[in-house]
Motif scaffolding. Sequence first.
Motif, PDB file in Angstrom:
ATOM      1  N   GLY A 219      -7.548  -0.675  -5.139  1.00 17.46           N
ATOM      2  CA  GLY A 219      -6.275  -1.179  -4.607  1.00 17.46           C
ATOM      3  C   GLY A 219      -6.494  -2.348  -3.660  1.00 17.46           C
ATOM      4  N   PHE A 220      -7.561  -2.282  -2.857  1.00 17.93           N
ATOM      5  CA  PHE A 220      -7.852  -3.385  -1.941  1.00 17.93           C
ATOM      6  C   PHE A 220      -8.217  -4.644  -2.734  1.00 17.93           C
ATOM      7  CE2 PHE A 220      -8.189  -2.178   2.668  1.00 17.93           C
ATOM      8  CZ  PHE A 220      -7.498  -0.974   2.538  1.00 17.93           C
ATOM      9  N   ALA A 221      -8.913  -4.457  -3.868  1.00 17.64           N
ATOM     10  CA  ALA A 221      -9.256  -5.621  -4.710  1.00 17.64           C
ATOM     11  C   ALA A 221      -7.982  -6.243  -5.282  1.00 17.64           C
ATOM     12  CB  ALA A 221     -10.202  -5.196  -5.829  1.00 17.64           C
ATOM     13  N   VAL A 222      -7.024  -5.408  -5.674  1.00 17.89           N
ATOM     14  CA  VAL A 222      -5.754  -5.932  -6.208  1.00 17.89           C
ATOM     15  C   VAL A 222      -5.037  -6.731  -5.111  1.00 17.89           C
ATOM     16  CG1 VAL A 222      -3.458  -5.313  -7.086  1.00 17.89           C
ATOM     17  CG2 VAL A 222      -5.478  -4.076  -7.912  1.00 17.89           C
ATOM     18  N   ALA A 223      -5.006  -6.158  -3.896  1.00 17.41           N
ATOM     19  CA  ALA A 223      -4.325  -6.843  -2.782  1.00 17.41           C
ATOM     20  C   ALA A 223      -4.999  -8.180  -2.490  1.00 17.41           C
ATOM     21  CB  ALA A 223      -4.347  -5.950  -1.544  1.00 17.41           C
ATOM     22  N   SER A 224      -6.322  -8.160  -2.467  1.00 20.91           N
ATOM     23  CA  SER A 224      -7.070  -9.379  -2.149  1.00 20.91           C
ATOM     24  C   SER A 224      -6.858 -10.440  -3.231  1.00 20.91           C
ATOM     25  CB  SER A 224      -8.559  -9.014  -2.040  1.00 20.91           C
ATOM     26  OG  SER A 224      -9.323 -10.148  -1.808  1.00 20.91           O
ATOM     27  N   ALA A 225      -6.951 -10.030  -4.504  1.00 18.43           N
ATOM     28  CA  ALA A 225      -6.803 -10.990  -5.609  1.00 18.43           C
ATOM     29  C   ALA A 225      -5.389 -11.580  -5.604  1.00 18.43           C
ATOM     30  CB  ALA A 225      -7.093 -10.294  -6.938  1.00 18.43           C
ATOM     31  N   ALA A 226      -4.392 -10.745  -5.351  1.00 20.06           N
ATOM     32  CA  ALA A 226      -3.004 -11.238  -5.366  1.00 20.06           C
ATOM     33  C   ALA A 226      -2.773 -12.210  -4.219  1.00 20.06           C
ATOM     34  CB  ALA A 226      -2.034 -10.057  -5.284  1.00 20.06           C
ATOM     35  N   ALA A 227      -3.346 -11.895  -3.038  1.00 19.28           N
ATOM     36  CA  ALA A 227      -3.185 -12.799  -1.886  1.00 19.28           C
ATOM     37  C   ALA A 227      -3.815 -14.146  -2.206  1.00 19.28           C
ATOM     38  CB  ALA A 227      -3.816 -12.185  -0.639  1.00 19.28           C
ATOM     39  N   ARG A 228      -4.965 -14.117  -2.888  1.00 20.52           N
ATOM     40  CA  ARG A 228      -5.629 -15.385  -3.212  1.00 20.52           C
ATOM     41  C   ARG A 228      -4.873 -16.153  -4.279  1.00 20.52           C
ATOM     42  NH1 ARG A 228     -11.908 -13.762  -3.005  1.00 20.52           N
ATOM     43  NH2 ARG A 228     -12.275 -15.924  -3.548  1.00 20.52           N
ATOM     44  N   ARG A 229      -4.022 -15.477  -5.024  1.00 25.45           N
ATOM     45  CA  ARG A 229      -3.186 -16.173  -6.011  1.00 25.45           C
ATOM     46  C   ARG A 229      -1.850 -16.582  -5.399  1.00 25.45           C
ATOM     47  NH1 ARG A 229      -4.777 -12.971 -11.578  1.00 25.45           N
ATOM     48  NH2 ARG A 229      -3.023 -14.135 -12.452  1.00 25.45           N
ATOM     49  N   GLY A 230      -1.711 -16.413  -4.109  1.00 20.32           N
ATOM     50  CA  GLY A 230      -0.541 -16.951  -3.418  1.00 20.32           C
ATOM     51  C   GLY A 230       0.542 -15.942  -3.092  1.00 20.32           C
ATOM     52  N   ALA A 231       0.324 -14.655  -3.460  1.00 22.01           N
ATOM     53  CA  ALA A 231       1.376 -13.660  -3.202  1.00 22.01           C
ATOM     54  C   ALA A 231       1.389 -13.255  -1.730  1.00 22.01           C
ATOM     55  CB  ALA A 231       1.131 -12.428  -4.072  1.00 22.01           C
ATOM     56  N   HIS A 232       2.562 -12.822  -1.263  1.00 27.42           N
ATOM     57  CA  HIS A 232       2.667 -12.186   0.056  1.00 27.42           C
ATOM     58  C   HIS A 232       2.470 -10.702  -0.198  1.00 27.42           C
ATOM     59  CE1 HIS A 232       4.118 -15.808   1.885  1.00 27.42           C
ATOM     60  NE2 HIS A 232       5.032 -15.923   0.930  1.00 27.42           N
ATOM     61  N   VAL A 233       1.345 -10.187   0.226  1.00 30.42           N
ATOM     62  CA  VAL A 233       1.000  -8.815  -0.146  1.00 30.42           C
ATOM     63  C   VAL A 233       1.156  -7.873   1.033  1.00 30.42           C
ATOM     64  CG1 VAL A 233      -0.786  -7.320  -1.132  1.00 30.42           C
ATOM     65  CG2 VAL A 233      -0.687  -9.735  -1.791  1.00 30.42           C
ATOM     66  N   THR A 234       1.814  -6.749   0.784  1.00 28.08           N
ATOM     67  CA  THR A 234       1.819  -5.656   1.752  1.00 28.08           C
ATOM     68  C   THR A 234       1.047  -4.512   1.125  1.00 28.08           C
ATOM     69  OG1 THR A 234       3.973  -6.344   2.570  1.00 28.08           O
ATOM     70  CG2 THR A 234       3.248  -4.137   3.163  1.00 28.08           C
ATOM     71  N   LEU A 235       0.057  -4.045   1.865  1.00 26.56           N
ATOM     72  CA  LEU A 235      -0.843  -3.008   1.352  1.00 26.56           C
ATOM     73  C   LEU A 235      -0.581  -1.721   2.118  1.00 26.56           C
ATOM     74  CD1 LEU A 235      -3.416  -2.255  -0.299  1.00 26.56           C
ATOM     75  CD2 LEU A 235      -4.753  -3.208   1.575  1.00 26.56           C
ATOM     76  N   VAL A 236      -0.117  -0.698   1.400  1.00 30.32           N
ATOM     77  CA  VAL A 236       0.074   0.608   2.030  1.00 30.32           C
ATOM     78  C   VAL A 236      -1.184   1.412   1.726  1.00 30.32           C
ATOM     79  CG1 VAL A 236       1.489   2.693   2.123  1.00 30.32           C
ATOM     80  CG2 VAL A 236       2.575   0.468   1.760  1.00 30.32           C
ATOM     81  N   ALA A 237      -1.958   1.691   2.776  1.00 29.67           N
ATOM     82  CA  ALA A 237      -3.281   2.283   2.553  1.00 29.67           C
ATOM     83  C   ALA A 237      -3.375   3.677   3.150  1.00 29.67           C
ATOM     84  CB  ALA A 237      -4.346   1.392   3.186  1.00 29.67           C
ATOM     85  N   GLY A 238      -3.929   4.584   2.347  1.00 26.37           N
ATOM     86  CA  GLY A 238      -4.292   5.906   2.861  1.00 26.37           C
ATOM     87  C   GLY A 238      -5.550   5.754   3.703  1.00 26.37           C
ATOM     88  N   PRO A 239      -6.103   6.875   4.194  1.00 26.33           N
ATOM     89  CA  PRO A 239      -7.273   6.771   5.073  1.00 26.33           C
ATOM     90  C   PRO A 239      -8.498   6.275   4.305  1.00 26.33           C
ATOM     91  CG  PRO A 239      -6.262   8.949   5.163  1.00 26.33           C
ATOM     92  CD  PRO A 239      -5.649   8.257   4.012  1.00 26.33           C
ATOM     93  N   VAL A 240      -8.908   5.047   4.561  1.00 28.54           N
ATOM     94  CA  VAL A 240     -10.068   4.461   3.891  1.00 28.54           C
ATOM     95  C   VAL A 240     -10.926   3.750   4.924  1.00 28.54           C
ATOM     96  CG1 VAL A 240      -8.986   4.068   1.639  1.00 28.54           C
ATOM     97  CG2 VAL A 240      -8.798   2.315   3.391  1.00 28.54           C
ATOM     98  N   ASN A 241     -12.142   3.468   4.516  1.00 29.29           N
ATOM     99  CA  ASN A 241     -13.054   2.791   5.428  1.00 29.29           C
ATOM    100  C   ASN A 241     -13.273   1.362   4.918  1.00 29.29           C
ATOM    101  OD1 ASN A 241     -14.820   2.445   7.479  1.00 29.29           O
ATOM    102  ND2 ASN A 241     -16.526   3.531   6.498  1.00 29.29           N
ATOM    103  N   LEU A 242     -12.204   0.586   4.839  1.00 29.12           N
ATOM    104  CA  LEU A 242     -12.296  -0.761   4.267  1.00 29.12           C
ATOM    105  C   LEU A 242     -11.599  -1.754   5.183  1.00 29.12           C
ATOM    106  CD1 LEU A 242     -11.352  -0.015   0.539  1.00 29.12           C
ATOM    107  CD2 LEU A 242     -13.637  -0.473   1.433  1.00 29.12           C
TER     108      LEU A 242
END
Length: 437
Positions: A219-242
């Motif tokens: 999911g973090f990779a999707v958020a990162s890739a979308a942000a780099r393609r110009g999207a305004h990304v909101t990431l709702v994250a469960g407990p992760v170490n990232l």
Amino acid sequence: MKQRQVLLGVTGGIAAYKIPLLVREFVKRGTVVRAIMTESAKEFVTPLTLSTLTGAEVVVGTFPSAGSGHAHGTWHIDLARWGDMLIIAPATANVVARLAHGIADDAVSTLALAYRKEILVCPAMDHDMWEHRATQANLSALRECGYEVLPPEVGELASGLTGPGRLPEITRIADAAERILAGSRLDMKGMKLLVTAGPTIEAIDPVRYIGNRSSGKMGFAVASAAARRGAHVTLVAGPVNLRTPRGVARVDVESAAEMDRAVKRLHRRTDGIVMAAAVADFTPVTVSRRKIKKSTVKGGTMELRLRETPDILKSLSTLKPRKPLVGFALETHDETRNAGKKLREKGVDLLVLNNPLRKGSEFGGDTNSVTIFTRGGKPRKLGILPKFGVANALLDRLVRFMAKGGSGGRTSPGTGRKKPAAGRRPGKKSSARRSRR
Ligand SMILES: Cc1cc2nc3c(=O)[nH]c(=O)nc-3n(C[C@H](O)[C@H](O)[C@H](O)COP(=O)(O)O)c2cc1C
């Protein structure tokens, strides 16, 4: 690289003496270059050389002196809006560490922190410095944050020793920059994307919980890739170490119920949703307010009654207005049949199937091997790819789906122009608890 604009951040490594040649190479390729230097970089190459070759003032240090052309206050914010990409070459071990920790105490790291477009980091250093655990951990952190790292070459170093740490040939750096710019698509510009990632955890008592093995990396990779393609990304994250990818707004949640509430709150303000989180299917019926003592459990066994959690994916497909929806299916058996069923029953537009028992798709790994299901189309199996590659392949399909007027597609991908939607004020900020990191 014709008519491209590149910012060049030079730091204090011995390879800085090669940077004038990099500027010449860019200029030869028709690229406009502007340079920024750390104070230490001046020991290896002069600002005068770089300003002569770039034909522009060079920023040295965070507080440029009067008469330098950049003496007006917020040069770092002005320059952050300039150019197509930032290249940091050579990048010292020191600046890599500063970037990894968000420290901005010199011109280059200050600019990098404010920069939202592509950043290519070209580390160059002695091989012991390169191989040090701290340097390698810092480089992993940079990659996680969405920086591109061009690894150094193996060869003779300034110290006379041989090993990894040499700045790559000038043409290789220019080629890498060209590749990044050619591949950097802004086909999601202006699109508001909601992404969920990671596990949810369901409390049993104040100490214990039921969880799952999701790392959140996909999911973090999707958020990162979308942000780099110009999207305004909101990431709702469960407990992760990232770490939060560059340019992504993050909302942290713990339980399935919290994720459900966060997603529903944000639903109206998004143009598309990617549900990559591994949401718990069951949660304890009651949560003990005090730690359950072993002595209170009779006969050596304990029963835990569970109830179903909200089916976030399914409920999203029924919410109005309908938004393009991508779901993930994690299956360990009867994968294709189960995924096809989920696609139909959950009302999603695209479904990404993966099996953590298969090679290349293990929990916590950096790769994934997925099959993408679309309604009415043939499933497309992708080989083992880095999660960032899977993310881009998935986003390619989402963008195509939305361009064809997908279920709720109100954004015209590639243009960033939005069709007006009832009840939505463009540019209005979310009231959700967010942090942009
Ligand atoms: C002669 C000399 C050469 C150096 N070469 C490098 C190098 O290639 N890579 C590196 O990471 N540090 C190198 N250093 C150490 C950096 O200059 C030092 O860590 C400095 O604080 C970096 O500052 P900056 O990151 O702000 O530019 C060198 C130091 C000296 C004295």
